[in-house]
Design a protein around this motif. Structure first.
Motif, PDB file in Angstrom:
ATOM      1  N   GLU A   1       0.732  -1.223  -0.020  1.00  0.00           N
ATOM      2  CA  GLU A   1       0.045  -0.023   0.038  1.00  0.00           C
ATOM      3  C   GLU A   1       0.953   1.387   0.162  1.00  0.00           C
ATOM      4  N   VAL A   2       0.712   2.027  -1.213  1.00  0.00           N
ATOM      5  CA  VAL A   2       1.820   3.259  -1.211  1.00  0.00           C
ATOM      6  C   VAL A   2       1.075   4.352  -1.345  1.00  0.00           C
ATOM      7  N   GLU A   3       1.554   5.411  -0.739  1.00  0.00           N
ATOM      8  CA  GLU A   3       1.199   6.873  -1.193  1.00  0.00           C
ATOM      9  C   GLU A   3       2.274   7.748  -1.390  1.00  0.00           C
ATOM     10  N   VAL A   4       2.105   8.388  -2.672  1.00  0.00           N
ATOM     11  CA  VAL A   4       3.202   9.215  -3.036  1.00  0.00           C
ATOM     12  C   VAL A   4       2.853  10.411  -2.322  1.00  0.00           C
ATOM     13  N   VAL A   5       4.024  10.958  -1.542  1.00  0.00           N
ATOM     14  CA  VAL A   5       3.874  12.072  -0.610  1.00  0.00           C
ATOM     15  C   VAL A   5       4.731  13.493  -1.352  1.00  0.00           C
ATOM     16  N   SER A   6       5.564  13.126  -2.202  1.00  0.00           N
ATOM     17  CA  SER A   6       6.332  14.103  -2.855  1.00  0.00           C
ATOM     18  C   SER A   6       6.948  13.657  -4.242  1.00  0.00           C
ATOM     19  N   VAL A   7       7.039  14.748  -4.884  1.00  0.00           N
ATOM     20  CA  VAL A   7       7.716  14.526  -6.241  1.00  0.00           C
ATOM     21  C   VAL A   7       8.659  15.908  -6.452  1.00  0.00           C
ATOM     22  N   ARG A   8       9.966  15.748  -6.796  1.00  0.00           N
ATOM     23  CA  ARG A   8      10.773  16.887  -7.185  1.00  0.00           C
ATOM     24  C   ARG A   8      11.953  16.683  -8.028  1.00  0.00           C
ATOM     25  N   ASP A   9      12.326  17.691  -8.226  1.00  0.00           N
ATOM     26  CA  ASP A   9      13.851  17.400  -9.064  1.00  0.00           C
ATOM     27  C   ASP A   9      14.803  17.083  -8.282  1.00  0.00           C
ATOM     28  N   VAL A  10      15.936  16.231  -8.980  1.00  0.00           N
ATOM     29  CA  VAL A  10      16.880  15.823  -8.079  1.00  0.00           C
ATOM     30  C   VAL A  10      17.900  17.002  -8.002  1.00  0.00           C
ATOM     31  N   THR A  11      18.439  17.175  -6.529  1.00  0.00           N
ATOM     32  CA  THR A  11      19.290  18.145  -6.446  1.00  0.00           C
ATOM     33  C   THR A  11      20.872  17.735  -6.502  1.00  0.00           C
TER      34      THR A  11
END
Length: 187
Positions: free
Chosen positions: A138-148
């Motif tokens: 069971e998965v919830e995506v909590v963040s997506v961002r560019d790689v630093t």
């Protein structure tokens, strides 16, 4: 922003195996990984590809899509004397269920689980602990961002294995660094 190739993705997850919770993210500490770089199981990533923060998904991975089937040849009897430290058998690590780090003749590191301790031999299982298991996520995506640039510096932020060590050293996702099922946040 969507979970896709080369994005830093954070997920809250719960892994259930045989009706029991086998692993889960801690509240406020999502598992973060760079999508598409082989850090997680390919079918896990496929299940969340294109998802955005707030999206939830449940899915099941059969053994062939998880950690493989059990390999009978990976369960071996080893002479008890190879577990000697300072001339004595290391009894403190030789009990059923104990995970013992070992190396083969070529120096390859592997984790073995003690299955049986005899008078002269120790039965060790070198299969991944989740081999042969059906994985229910069971998965919830909590963040997506560019790689630093900091994301690419190569550290492990897995708290239970001491955290912040080089991935080439202690943590390589499947070597039993102490992270439950081996899912470390290495990048």
């Amino acid at each position: 922003m969507k979970a896709e190739q080369n994005k830093m993705v954070g997920v809250d997850y719960k892994l259930t195996v045989d009706g029991q919770i086998a692993d889960q993210s801690r509240p406020g500490q999502p598992l973060e990984f760079i999508f598409g770089t082989g850090m997680l199981l390919p079918k896990f990533e496929a299940a969340i590809e294109g998802k955005e923060p707030g999206d939830k998904v449940s899915f099941t991975l059969e053994p062939k899509d998880g950690y493989g089937e059990l390999i009978a040849e990976a369960i071996v009897d080893l002479p008890k004397n190879i577990f000697m430290v300072d001339g004595k058998v290391a009894e403190d690590i030789l009990f059923v269920g104990s995970q013992v780090p070992m190396s083969d003749a070529q120096g390859n590191r592997m984790m073995g689980i003690v299955k049986e301790v005899g008078d002269e031999t120790v039965k060790m299982d070198f299969n991944h602990p989740m081999a042969g298991k059906t994985l229910n996520f069971e998965v919830e995506v909590v963040s997506v961002r560019d790689v630093t640039p900091e994301d690419l510096q190569g550290h492990c932020s897995c708290e239970s294995c001491g955290g912040d060590h080089e991935c080439g050293g202690e943590c390589d996702h499947n070597d039993g660094c102490g992270c439950g099922d081996g899912h470390c946040d290495c990048h």
